[in-house]
Design a protein around this motif. Structure first.
Motif, PDB file in Angstrom:
ATOM      1  N   ARG A  50      42.396  48.946  35.486  1.00 25.69           N
ATOM      2  CA  ARG A  50      42.553  47.670  36.273  1.00 25.69           C
ATOM      3  C   ARG A  50      43.479  46.725  35.296  1.00 25.69           C
ATOM      4  O   ARG A  50      43.280  46.660  34.190  1.00 25.69           O
ATOM      5  CB  ARG A  50      41.300  46.837  36.205  1.00 25.69           C
ATOM      6  CG  ARG A  50      40.206  47.685  37.206  1.00 25.69           C
ATOM      7  CD  ARG A  50      39.063  46.965  37.514  1.00 25.69           C
ATOM      8  NE  ARG A  50      39.409  45.457  38.208  1.00 25.69           N
ATOM      9  CZ  ARG A  50      38.584  44.566  38.577  1.00 25.69           C
ATOM     10  NH1 ARG A  50      37.100  44.719  38.269  1.00 25.69           N
ATOM     11  NH2 ARG A  50      38.924  43.301  39.018  1.00 25.69           N
ATOM     12  N   PRO A  51      44.491  46.178  35.938  1.00 22.90           N
ATOM     13  CA  PRO A  51      45.329  45.350  34.896  1.00 22.90           C
ATOM     14  C   PRO A  51      44.693  44.147  34.600  1.00 22.90           C
ATOM     15  O   PRO A  51      43.851  43.349  34.981  1.00 22.90           O
ATOM     16  CB  PRO A  51      46.684  44.720  36.045  1.00 22.90           C
ATOM     17  CG  PRO A  51      46.001  45.166  37.450  1.00 22.90           C
ATOM     18  CD  PRO A  51      44.894  45.983  37.142  1.00 22.90           C
ATOM     19  N   CYS A  52      44.911  43.804  33.128  1.00 19.72           N
ATOM     20  CA  CYS A  52      44.302  42.719  32.514  1.00 19.72           C
ATOM     21  C   CYS A  52      45.268  42.055  31.696  1.00 19.72           C
ATOM     22  O   CYS A  52      46.278  42.805  31.105  1.00 19.72           O
ATOM     23  CB  CYS A  52      43.032  43.413  31.830  1.00 19.72           C
ATOM     24  SG  CYS A  52      42.230  42.197  30.123  1.00 19.72           S
ATOM     25  N   ALA A  53      44.943  40.769  31.330  1.00 21.88           N
ATOM     26  CA  ALA A  53      45.677  39.899  30.417  1.00 21.88           C
ATOM     27  C   ALA A  53      45.001  39.746  29.261  1.00 21.88           C
ATOM     28  O   ALA A  53      43.846  39.103  29.258  1.00 21.88           O
ATOM     29  CB  ALA A  53      46.200  38.554  31.010  1.00 21.88           C
ATOM     30  N   LEU A  54      45.277  40.332  28.113  1.00 21.34           N
ATOM     31  CA  LEU A  54      44.792  40.256  26.742  1.00 21.34           C
ATOM     32  C   LEU A  54      45.381  39.116  25.889  1.00 21.34           C
ATOM     33  O   LEU A  54      46.389  39.448  25.307  1.00 21.34           O
ATOM     34  CB  LEU A  54      44.552  41.578  26.140  1.00 21.34           C
ATOM     35  CG  LEU A  54      43.819  41.804  24.723  1.00 21.34           C
ATOM     36  CD1 LEU A  54      42.452  41.507  25.016  1.00 21.34           C
ATOM     37  CD2 LEU A  54      44.078  43.224  24.153  1.00 21.34           C
ATOM     38  N   LYS A  55      44.823  38.058  25.475  1.00 20.03           N
ATOM     39  CA  LYS A  55      45.283  37.102  24.691  1.00 20.03           C
ATOM     40  C   LYS A  55      44.788  37.626  23.065  1.00 20.03           C
ATOM     41  O   LYS A  55      43.770  37.475  22.949  1.00 20.03           O
ATOM     42  CB  LYS A  55      44.935  35.606  25.013  1.00 20.03           C
ATOM     43  CG  LYS A  55      45.644  34.768  23.970  1.00 20.03           C
ATOM     44  CD  LYS A  55      45.825  33.306  24.624  1.00 20.03           C
ATOM     45  CE  LYS A  55      46.597  32.466  24.016  1.00 20.03           C
ATOM     46  NZ  LYS A  55      46.706  31.140  24.394  1.00 20.03           N
ATOM     47  N   CYS A  56      45.740  37.767  22.303  1.00 18.58           N
ATOM     48  CA  CYS A  56      45.495  37.997  20.774  1.00 18.58           C
ATOM     49  C   CYS A  56      46.243  36.828  20.080  1.00 18.58           C
ATOM     50  O   CYS A  56      47.216  36.249  20.109  1.00 18.58           O
ATOM     51  CB  CYS A  56      46.060  39.314  20.208  1.00 18.58           C
ATOM     52  SG  CYS A  56      45.267  40.617  21.327  1.00 18.58           S
ATOM     53  N   PHE A  57      45.291  36.323  18.974  1.00 18.65           N
ATOM     54  CA  PHE A  57      45.710  34.966  18.427  1.00 18.65           C
ATOM     55  C   PHE A  57      46.346  35.123  17.133  1.00 18.65           C
ATOM     56  O   PHE A  57      46.160  36.297  16.113  1.00 18.65           O
ATOM     57  CB  PHE A  57      44.236  34.248  18.168  1.00 18.65           C
ATOM     58  CG  PHE A  57      43.647  33.709  19.263  1.00 18.65           C
ATOM     59  CD1 PHE A  57      44.118  32.635  20.218  1.00 18.65           C
ATOM     60  CD2 PHE A  57      42.606  34.515  19.897  1.00 18.65           C
ATOM     61  CE1 PHE A  57      43.631  32.645  21.495  1.00 18.65           C
ATOM     62  CE2 PHE A  57      41.936  34.029  21.105  1.00 18.65           C
ATOM     63  CZ  PHE A  57      42.301  33.374  21.673  1.00 18.65           C
ATOM     64  N   THR A  58      47.481  34.394  16.852  1.00 24.91           N
ATOM     65  CA  THR A  58      48.388  34.768  15.668  1.00 24.91           C
ATOM     66  C   THR A  58      48.175  33.378  14.925  1.00 24.91           C
ATOM     67  O   THR A  58      48.981  33.494  13.843  1.00 24.91           O
ATOM     68  CB  THR A  58      49.792  34.848  16.153  1.00 24.91           C
ATOM     69  OG1 THR A  58      50.178  33.838  17.025  1.00 24.91           O
ATOM     70  CG2 THR A  58      50.015  36.029  16.936  1.00 24.91           C
ATOM     71  N   ARG A  59      47.673  32.378  15.234  1.00 21.86           N
ATOM     72  CA  ARG A  59      47.343  31.224  14.531  1.00 21.86           C
ATOM     73  C   ARG A  59      45.820  30.472  14.353  1.00 21.86           C
ATOM     74  O   ARG A  59      45.403  30.699  15.493  1.00 21.86           O
ATOM     75  CB  ARG A  59      48.590  30.051  14.874  1.00 21.86           C
ATOM     76  CG  ARG A  59      49.769  30.359  14.502  1.00 21.86           C
ATOM     77  CD  ARG A  59      50.779  28.986  14.935  1.00 21.86           C
ATOM     78  NE  ARG A  59      50.085  27.749  14.463  1.00 21.86           N
ATOM     79  CZ  ARG A  59      50.663  26.529  15.094  1.00 21.86           C
ATOM     80  NH1 ARG A  59      51.318  26.538  16.300  1.00 21.86           N
ATOM     81  NH2 ARG A  59      50.007  25.683  14.530  1.00 21.86           N
ATOM     82  N   HIS A  60      45.559  29.931  13.567  1.00 25.47           N
ATOM     83  CA  HIS A  60      44.295  29.565  13.420  1.00 25.47           C
ATOM     84  C   HIS A  60      44.013  28.371  14.343  1.00 25.47           C
ATOM     85  O   HIS A  60      45.236  27.364  14.220  1.00 25.47           O
ATOM     86  CB  HIS A  60      43.840  29.182  12.176  1.00 25.47           C
ATOM     87  CG  HIS A  60      42.535  28.598  11.826  1.00 25.47           C
ATOM     88  ND1 HIS A  60      41.429  28.952  12.354  1.00 25.47           N
ATOM     89  CD2 HIS A  60      42.066  27.347  11.374  1.00 25.47           C
ATOM     90  CE1 HIS A  60      40.136  28.121  12.062  1.00 25.47           C
ATOM     91  NE2 HIS A  60      40.659  27.242  11.448  1.00 25.47           N
ATOM     92  N   GLN A  61      43.129  28.017  15.102  1.00 27.63           N
ATOM     93  CA  GLN A  61      42.756  26.995  15.778  1.00 27.63           C
ATOM     94  C   GLN A  61      41.437  26.332  15.735  1.00 27.63           C
ATOM     95  O   GLN A  61      40.604  27.282  16.024  1.00 27.63           O
ATOM     96  CB  GLN A  61      43.013  27.166  17.249  1.00 27.63           C
ATOM     97  CG  GLN A  61      43.155  25.788  18.055  1.00 27.63           C
ATOM     98  CD  GLN A  61      43.772  26.319  19.590  1.00 27.63           C
ATOM     99  OE1 GLN A  61      43.296  27.280  20.125  1.00 27.63           O
ATOM    100  NE2 GLN A  61      44.099  25.599  20.197  1.00 27.63           N
TER     101      GLN A  61
END
Length: 501
Positions: A50-61
Motif C-alpha cells: 500500500r502506498p504510504c508517505a514516510l516522513k523522516c526528520f533531519t532537524r531537531h524540533q
C-alpha cells in the motif's frame, strides 16, 4: 542529537531489511519519490503493497514526539468522520535504523501517513495560471475557501498553511499535509514548534503567537491571491513572489507590494481580505464570514455549515451563512444564527460577539451580559478574562471587574491561578483577580496537578501555586505535568520526569 541527512535515510529505505521496527514490507521504487522540508524529508514508499508517505526528520524540533502523540489523540475523531481535509497518520517511535558516514548506527522516529494521490496546489496553480485557465483557477479558489472555512470551524489550526502543504486530489478537493506545526486547544499557552513559511506567514509572527488564529494571515493571503489569479491569470507571471503566491508579506506591511497596489483600483479592493492584508493585522475576526461571502449563493443556503458537539449544558454551537448560533441536542434553536463569533458554553455562559463587542448568553439564549468587552475568554472557576480599553482583567459571575484592567493578555483560571502577560513577561493571578505570583517569567504555561511550567533565561522548570520552584529551570524544552509526570528535553534527548510526593 544529530539527525541523518536525506541521503542516509535513502540508503535505509532502499535496503530496508531489518531496519524498520514496526513497519513490515517496506519497499520503494527507483529513483525515489521524495520531497524535502524545513525539518525533514517525505518519501513515497509501499508498506505491505500500500502506498504510504514516510516522513523522516533531519532537524531537531523541541517537543515533536509529544506533540504528535497528542495530535493522534485529538484527530482520531476527525478521521472517524472520514474528513478528507486531513489524513490519518501514526507516530512511530524509534522506527528507522540509519548508518552514518563513519559506520555508526542511530535509531530515529518517523511519521507514516496515507499517501494522498494528486498534485500540490503550488503545481496546480502554476499550470493553470501559465495556460490562462480561469476555470481551473476558479475551481482551485473555491476548493481552498471550502477547506479554509472547514479549518476555521475546527478547534485546531495547521500552523504552516501554504500551497506546498495542500494536495489537490483528482476530484478537485484539497487535503492538508505536514502537521509539524499543528495547534491543539490543549497546547494553549505553549510556544510554537515552528512559525510557518516566510512567504505565507505574518512578518510579526513569533513562537509566542500560538493559538487558534495562527492560520488567519495565510488563509487571507492565499484566498485573495487565488481570487485575483482567477480574474487575471497573467498576474502570476507578472507578480509571482519568490517565496509566496502574489503578495510578499514584508512588502504588504510597508505598503509597497506591487500585486497589492495593482488591485487597489480593481473590484477586489472591496473584498474584506484585501483591506485586512493591507492593515498589517495578524488576526482577522470575521475571516470565516469573508470566505462564506465568496461562495456561490447555493452553497450558502444549506442547513448548518458547522455543528459542534453538545457540551455539559447539552447545547451545540452551530454556524450558518457566516453567523453563529446555538441549538439543543435535538436540533431545536436556542439562539438564532446572528452572532459574528461565538464559543461553546462554559459554566453556564457562552461568549458571543456582535458588531465587534463580546458578551455572554445563558443556556436559554438570553443575555447574561450584553456585548461591552473588546475581547474575552471563557468562564472557569467562577471567573472569565475580559479586555477593556485595550487591557485585560477578570470578571466574576456577576460580571464585576475583579481588578483594574492592566494586563496585555490573560487566560482562564486553572487550579486557582490565571496566567497573565505584561509586556514580554508572565505571571499569575488568584481567584480575586490580583497578582498571586509576580510577573517575572520569560514564558509560562497554565497550572496542572499543582505545577506550572515556566521559562527563565531560555530554560524550563516548574513552580507550585505559591511561585516556589519544584524543579529549577534546567531543561531546553518542557511540557505541563500530567498523571504525575512531565515530558522534558535536555540536549536533544527526551524523557518523562516524575514528580516527587
Amino acid at each position: 542529537m544529530q539527525y541523518p541527512s536525506a541521503l542516509r535515510y535513502t540508503e535505509t529505505i532502499l535496503n530496508p531489511r531489518g531496519l524498520f521496527r514496526q513497519l513490515d514490507g517496506v519497499s520503494a521504487s527507483v529513483p525515489l519519490d521524495y520531497s524535502s522540508g524545513a525539518y525533514g524529508v517525505v518519501f513515497r514508499v509501499s508498506v505491505d503493497g500500500r502506498p504510504c508517505a514516510l516522513k523522516c526528520f533531519t532537524r531537531h524540533q523541541p517537543g515533536r514526539a509529544e506533540a504528535y502523540r497528542r495530535m493522534v489523540q485529538t484527530l482520531e475523531s476527525v478521521w472517524e468522520r472520514n474528513e478528507t481535509y486531513v489524513v490519518p497518520f501514526r507516530w512511530l517511535e524509534d522506527e528507522v535504523t540509519v548508518f552514518g558516514d563513519d559506520g555508526s548506527v542511530s535509531v530515529h522516529s518517523a511519521v507514516a501517513m496515507e499517501w494522498v494521490e494528486g498534485v500540490s496546489l503550488t503545481q496546480a496553480i502554476r499550470e493553470a495560471a501559465l495556460s490562462a485557465n480561469r476555470s481551473s483557477l476558479e475551481g482551485h479558489s473555491a476548493a481552498f475557501d471550502r477547506l479554509a472555512s472547514w479549518l476555521l470551524a475546527q478547534p485546531f489550526a495547521h500552523g504552516d498553511l501554504k500551497p506546498d502543504n495542500l494536495i489537490l486530489r483528482p476530484d478537485g478537493t484539497l487535503t492538508m499535509i505536514d502537521y509539524d506545526g499543528l495547534y491543539l486547544p490543549e497546547m494553549a499557552g505553549e510556544r510554537a514548534r515552528e512559525i510557518g513559511t516566510e512567504g505565507f506567514r505574518h512578518p510579526g509572527r513569533s513562537e509566542t503567537a500560538f493559538d487558534k488564529h495562527i492560520d488567519d494571515f495565510s488563509i487571507a493571503l492565499i484566498s485573495l491571491g487565488l481570487r485575483a489569479l482567477a480574474r487575471w491569470p497573467e498576474l502570476y507571471g507578472r507578480f509571482e513572489s519568490r517565496s509566496g503566491l502574489l503578495f510578499d508579506p514584508l512588502l504588504l506591511g510597508r505598503g509597497t507590494c506591487p500585486a497589492y497596489n495593482f488591485l487597489k483600483n480593481k473590484e477586489l479592493a472591496a473584498d474584506p481580505l484585501f483591506v485586512w492584508l493591507g492593515s498589517g493585522a495578524e488576526q482577522f475576526s470575521d475571516l470565516a464570514d469573508a470566505l462564506t461571502a465568496h461562495a456561490p449563493h447555493r452553497e450558502r443556503t444549506t442547513s448548518y455549515d458547522y455543528v459542534g458537539e453538545p457540551g455539559r449544558e447539552g447545547i451545540r454551537l452551530v454556524k450558518r451563512n457566516g453567523k453563529y448560533g446555538f441549538t439543543d441536542a435535538a436540533g431545536r434553536v436556542v439562539a438564532a444564527c446572528r452572532y459574528d463569533r461565538a464559543r461553546e458554553f462554559a459554566e453556564g455562559a457562552a461568549a458571543v460577539c456582535l458588531e465587534g463587542r463580546w458578551g455572554f448568553i445563558a443556556p436559554d439564549g438570553g443575555w447574561l451580559r450584553e456585548p461591552v468587552y473588546e475581547e474575552c475568554g471563557d468562564f472557569s472557576e467562577g471567573a472569565a478574562p475580559v479586555r477593556v480599553d485595550g487591557r485585560w482583567s477578570y470578571v466574576d459571575g456577576e460580571f464585576r471587574l475583579l481588578s483594574r484592567p492592566r494586563f496585555d493578555d490573560a487566560w482562564p483560571l486553572v487550579e486557582g491561578r490565571g496566567l497573565v502577560r505584561k509586556g514580554s513577561r508572565y505571571g499569575y493571578v488568584g481567584p480575586d483577580g490580583r497578582l498571586a505570583i509576580p510577573i517575572r517569567y520569560d514564558f509560562a504555561q497554565g497550572f496542572r496537578e499543582g505545577a506550572a511550567c515556566v521559562m527563565v533565561d531560555g530554560l524550563y522548570g516548574y513552580i507550585d501555586r505559591r511561585g516556589r520552584y519544584l524543579i529549577e529551570p534546567t531543561f531546553d524544552y518542557a511540557r505541563s505535568k500530567r498523571d504525575g509526570q512531565a515530558y522534558v528535553e535536555r540536549e536533544g534527548k527526551g524523557e518523562l520526569l516524575s514528580f516527587g510526593d
